[in-house]
Every structure is written in structure tokens, then in C-alpha cells.
Scaffold this active site. Structure first.
Site, PDB file in Angstrom:
ATOM      1  CG  HIS A  57      -1.790  -1.186   1.340  1.00  0.00           C
ATOM      2  ND1 HIS A  57      -2.623  -1.597   0.321  1.00  0.00           N
ATOM      3  CD2 HIS A  57      -1.936  -2.096   2.333  1.00  0.00           C
ATOM      4  CE1 HIS A  57      -3.255  -2.694   0.708  1.00  0.00           C
ATOM      5  NE2 HIS A  57      -2.849  -3.025   1.914  1.00  0.00           N
ATOM      6  CG  HIS A 219      -5.955  -6.358   1.209  1.00  0.00           C
ATOM      7  ND1 HIS A 219      -6.639  -6.297   2.382  1.00  0.00           N
ATOM      8  CD2 HIS A 219      -4.783  -5.750   1.429  1.00  0.00           C
ATOM      9  CE1 HIS A 219      -5.901  -5.671   3.286  1.00  0.00           C
ATOM     10  NE2 HIS A 219      -4.776  -5.333   2.732  1.00  0.00           N
TER      11      HIS A 219
END
Ligand SMILES: Nc1ncnc2c1ncn2[C@@H]1O[C@H](COP(=O)(O)OP(=O)(O)O)[C@@H](O)[C@H]1O
Ligand SMILES: [Mg+2]
Lengths: 332, 208
Positions: A57, A219
Site C-alpha cells: 500500500h 487487497h
């Protein structure tokens, strides 16, 4: 799989080494752990902020370690919550006696691993508390689920709670402000294309050439639905609509906006999205006090973006506009 | 139960590692596609840990090490849950070098209680509990009628298999799959599957 990596097993380790080499004035490694903390301890004792989650991320979360934001960040395996021992090390490394606040994104795994770390640190006599970010309006928030996911709005929690901690406020005050941000922020995203977790070697999901996914998680968890690609304005309209349906705002209110790239979306497109966001908010009589555009909470090389809208009051506005000096966010 | 504890753990680990892709694919359908990767990483770590230390005959001590290793290597939801399960199972087996049905029953019970506490879930929520709880109940039924350890574990294994099938019929209300709501129906739960696989490895080892 086509990636600039050496071996899938080493991506997190090698990324952390690269981050420390790049930003020695900001971050240093806690030896033996996937943890980065501020290179220099704050001059005065303050509440320490720790966040973290799966890797992939970037710049979240280690990119926001620095003055005005986080004190430490824990990097799990790609898209996998870090383990309790790692979080515990981060807590020990940053605690300077005023307590530690953990900023957790609302995923069962993250919550459980961070809670175990709290138990471990509490047993050492360290005061630790937590807030759980759940800004993703794509997810039904019912008592029958574990609630909404935490996505890009988390960065705004880092910013504002970080600024509050910098004032020397006590742990419960910093937590109160963090919770207020969580209460006032909503986000929703869309994807044009999937991403590939290095250890998995194949894309997390597959979209047809002209197909997009609305509301997927960071995700690559499935979203609300798939549809045929539409114009930037139409997609933006839909996402802003969903956000405002969940958090009605009255004309005259102030907001902050984050148009977040998921990894593979050019800034050009993010600006095109923002043009529409700004127009829609203006139409509703809302005042935009601050806009962030760019890659803040990515999903590896996923193509797409998310929009976050934060409702401001005078306290949140002042803290949002306060200075920050971190590898990924510098603000004067 | 006789047999070498290290061999049993290694058999379980090998079968999890061998199902890395399958578990990952199941998780990709309703979660985030990492369950097999996480579990395999955990059991690789367990293997390395046990190989690197002196042989220990106290079953409780070994299970505690397995639990701690899983907690610090798996991550995600499964790490704290399975890690806690092994730690809790370690208590009734503390100081033992052999296991009878009564002790194994207590171990399963403690493991399940640990998972429930940590994950705040119960059966019917499409999680590993939907394999483990029926497995435990079948095991106890066998134990109450005086069956051998192997026979009881075979019953547990069959119940776990049915539990996995059951997860296909319900929607998830815990874990990442709960975000999908109705769309999680029809898919089998990855965590229930990994629990079933562990029992399968155990039973196959005992049958050898
Ligand atoms: N609260 C819970 N209680 C029991 N089991 C759970 C819970 N949350 C998730 N699980 C189990 O964990 C599995 C997913 O594990 P994994 O993919 O490793 O974690 P994550 O969801 O964090 O990626 C699910 O299939 C489910 O069986
Ligand atoms: Mg998963």
C-alpha cells in the site's frame, strides 16, 4: 507476472532497506523487525502513533512516519496483516511514556494481530490504545458483518491524529480526535485492472477489457459490482453519490478531499476525477478546505482510484492544515 | 496416541504446504487470496523452528512452540486464530508424552474456545469453526462410546469434511468474506478447509 523484483520472498525486506536508504533523515529500522520508526525521537515526550498493515500500500504506512504524523509503521507481508510480535516491537520502540495509539484498518486479521500486541505491551506496563478505521462505504455496515473496511481515509486519520499528538495532547485526547476523523470520513474506490501479489504470481482478480469493478477493497477483495467502463465524470458521480448518501452534508459545510491513486493510475486521470469531485461538491454548496491528489494508499499496481471525503469542523481543519514532514507528505 | 509428535506435526505441515495453491485459490474467491501463502509460510517457519532446537518430548511444550511460531509468522486472521488454538491445546497436554482420547478431547475443546475468544465468532458464520466444532463433537461422541484415538479422529475428520461442505451453503458473517454478504454463498471457506486438511494429515499419518 512481470515485476521489478528479485525474489518474491524478499520484497518487503528489500523495500524497507530501500526506504531507509532513501530517507535516513526520516526513518530508521528497528533491527530484526519489519518496523520503521522516526529517525530522531521527538524532542518533547508525546503520544506515539503506530500504524501498519499488509505491505503493498506504499507509501502507506511507513511513508507517513515523521513529524506531524506517525512515529512508527509496521509492514506485514504483502496484503497480510503484520504479526503481533512486530507490532509489539514498534510499540516498545516509540513509547516515550505518554502512551501509544495504534491506528488499525478494520480487517479481522489486522484487528486480532494488533489486539494481541496490545495485550503484550500492556503486560509490560505500556499504555496502549487503539482506533479502528472503517471508511469504505462500498461495504454494508450491518450488525451481521464485521463492519466496513478501512481504506484511504486512514491517511487522513494519520495526518490529523498526528498533528494532535504533536501538540503534546494526552492519549485520550489524541484518540478522541482520531475517532472524530473516523466518524467524519467516507471513501469509495473503483478498479480498472487488478494487481498481482508477488508470492501469488497471478492477478488477484480478472476484469475484461472494458469492465471495471466498483467498490473493491485495497487487497482486491471483490466490490459491490462490475460494470462496463464509463466516463470519468460518470464514475466520479457514482462514487461521490454513494459517499454523500452515507454522510449527508449541508450546504456551507467544509470538507477535505483525497483523490487517491491505487498504483497504476496517472496523475492526469486523478486530476480529471478531482475536477468532477470539486464541481459536485461546489454544486452542493460545500467548501473544500484542502485537497490531496496522488498515491497515498495504493494496491500494488492496481489501476483505479478512490475518493475520500472528510467533513471538517474547526478543530479538524486546524489539525489537517498543521505542518507535517514525512517522506510521503510534506506540508508547511 | 503413540507415534512421533514431530512426525505428526511435519505431516500436517507438509499437507498444508502441499495445499498452498488450493487454499489460496479458495481465499481469492471470497477473501484476498493469501490463506495458503500465509499458512504455508507459517508451517515452513514451524519446520525450521523445530529442526533448529533440541528434541523435546513434552507434547505441551512442543505445541506451545508451534503456536508461538504460527503467531509470529502467519499474520492475517489465521495467524492469531491458529496460533491461539495451538497455545490453548498446549495446556491440557503439558507434561504429557502420550495422548489418550480424554486429553485430546480437552485439547480440542481448549483450542476451539481460544479461537472463539480471539475471533468473537461462532458456528454458522462460515469460518474454520464450522469444520472444527463438528469435528470436536464427533470426536467426543466416539470417545464417549469407548472408541480408540484413531477411530475418534477418523470420526472428527469426516465431520470436518461435512463441515467444509456446509460452509458452501451459508453466507459469511465473520472475516474478510463477510464483505461479500450473499455473494459468499456457494463458496467453501478457506479456513474451514485448512482445518480439515490438518485433520486429514493427522488421520492419514495414524493410518500409515
Ligand atoms: N473471526 C473469525 N473467527 C474464526 N475464523 C475466522 C475469523 N475471521 C476469519 N476466519 C478464518 O480465517 C480464514 C481466512 O484466513 P486468512 O486468509 O489467512 O486471513 P485474512 O482474512 O486476514 O486474509 C477464513 O477463511 C476463516 O475461516
Ligand atoms: Mg486472506
Amino acid at each position: 507476472m512481470k515485476k521489478v523484483i528479485n525474489v518474491p520472498e524478499q520484497v518487503v525486506e528489500e523495500m524497507l532497506q530501500g526506504m531507509v536508504s532513501a530517507h535516513p533523515q526520516y526513518v530508521k529500522r528497528v533491527d530484526g523487525f519489519e518496523v520503521l520508526v522516526r529517525a530522531n525521537k521527538p524532542e518533547a515526550a508525546k503520544v506515539a502513533l503506530v500504524s501498519g498493515g499488509g505491505s503493498g500500500h506504499e507509501p502507506s504506512h511507513a511513508g507517513f512516519v515523521g513529524r506531524g504524523m506517525l512515529d512508527g509503521a509496521v509492514a506485514g507481508a504483502v496484503f497480510t496483516s503484520p504479526t503481533p510480535d512486530q507490532v509489539y516491537e514498534a510499540v516498545k520502540a516509540v513509547d516515550n511514556g505518554k502512551g501509544v495509539l495504534l491506528i488499525i484498518k478494520n480487517y479481522s486479521g489486522d484487528v486480532m494481530n494488533f489486539e494481541m500486541a496490545i495485550e503484550m505491551a500492556s503486560a509490560d506496563g505500556i499504555t496502549v490504545d487503539k482506533v479502528i478505521v472503517n471508511d469504505d462505504v462500498a461495504v454494508e455496515n450491518s450488525t451481521w458483518t464485521i463492519g466496513r473496511r478501512g481504506i484511504a481515509g486512514t491517511v487522513l486519520v494519520h495526518k490529523i491524529a498526528g498533528a494532535k499528538a504533536e501538540t503534546g495532547a494526552e492519549l485520550e485526547e489524541v484518540k478522541r480526535v482520531a475517532d472524530k476523523v473516523i466518524h467524519n470520513v467516507r471513501s469509495m474506490g473503483m478498479a480498472l485492472d487488478s494487481c498481482t501479489v508477488p508470492a501469488a504470481g497471478k492477478p488477484s482478480f480478472v476484469l475484461e477489457d472494458n469492465e471495471i469493478e466498483i467498490g473493491m477493497g485495497i487487497h482486491g477483495e471483490p466490490g459491490t459490482h462490475r460494470e462496463v467502463l464509463r466516463s470519468a465524470d460518470e464514475i466520479t458521480d457514482h462514487l461521490v453519490d454513494k459517499i454523500l448518501a452515507d454522510m449527508p452534508l449541508a450546504a456551507g459545510e467544509e470538507v477535505a478531499v483525497l483523490v487517491n491513486g491505487l498504483g497504476a493510475t496517472p496523475l492526469m486521470e486523478l486530476y480529471i476525477v478531482n475536477r468532477k469531485v470539486a464541481a459536485l461538491l461546489k454544486e452542493k454548496g460545500l467548501h473544500i478546505a484542502k485537497t490531496y491528489i496522488g498515491n497515498y494508499m495504493t494496491s500494488l499496481e492496481m489501476a483505479g482510484f478512490s475518493i475520500s471525503i472528510l467533513k471538517l469542523d474547526s478543530e479538524l481543519k486546524e489539525l489537517l492544515l498543521a505542518p507535517a514532514d514525512t517522506p510521503a507528505l510534506v506540508q508547511f | 496416541m503413540s507415534g512421533n509428535l514431530y512426525e505428526v506435526i511435519s505431516a500436517v505441515g507438509e499437507m498444508i504446504i502441499g495445499n498452498r495453491q488450493k487454499l489460496t485459490d479458495l481465499d481469492a474467491a471470497i477473501g484476498d487470496g493469501d490463506h495458503g501463502i500465509n499458512m504455508a509460510r507459517g508451517f515452513e517457519a514451524v519446520k525450521a523452528k523445530l529442526q533448529g532446537m533440541e528434541m523435546e518430548s513434552d507434547i505441551g511444550k512442543v505445541l506451545k512452540i508451534v503456536g508461538m511460531t504460527l503467531i509470529s509468522s502467519v499474520g492475517g486472521a489465521a495467524g492469531p486464530l491458529y496460533g491461539t488454538a495451538f497455545l490453548r491445546a498446549a495446556a491440557p497436554s503439558q507434561g504429557k508424552t502420550e495422548l489418550d482420547t480424554q486429553t485430546i478431547g480437552l485439547m480440542l475443546e481448549a483450542a476451539i474456545a481460544g479461537i472463539k475468544e480471539r475471533g468473537k465468532a461462532t458456528t454458522g458464520e462460515k469460518t474454520m469453526l464450522d469444520a472444527l466444532v463438528p469435528a470436536y463433537e464427533a470426536f467426543q461422541d466416539g470417545a464417549n462410546t469407548g472408541k480408540t484415538v484413531t477411530a475418534c479422529l477418523e470420526l472428527a475428520y469426516e465431520a470436518a469434511q461435512q463441515g467444509v461442505e456446509f460452509t458452501k451453503t451459508i453466507i459469511a458473517t465473520k472475516g474478510r468474506a463477510s464483505y461479500l454478504g450473499e455473494r459468499s454463498r456457494g463458496h467453501q471457506d478457506p479456513g474451514a478447509t485448512s482445518s480439515y486438511i490438518m485433520l486429514k494429515a493427522l488421520v492419514e499419518y495414524l493410518r500409515r
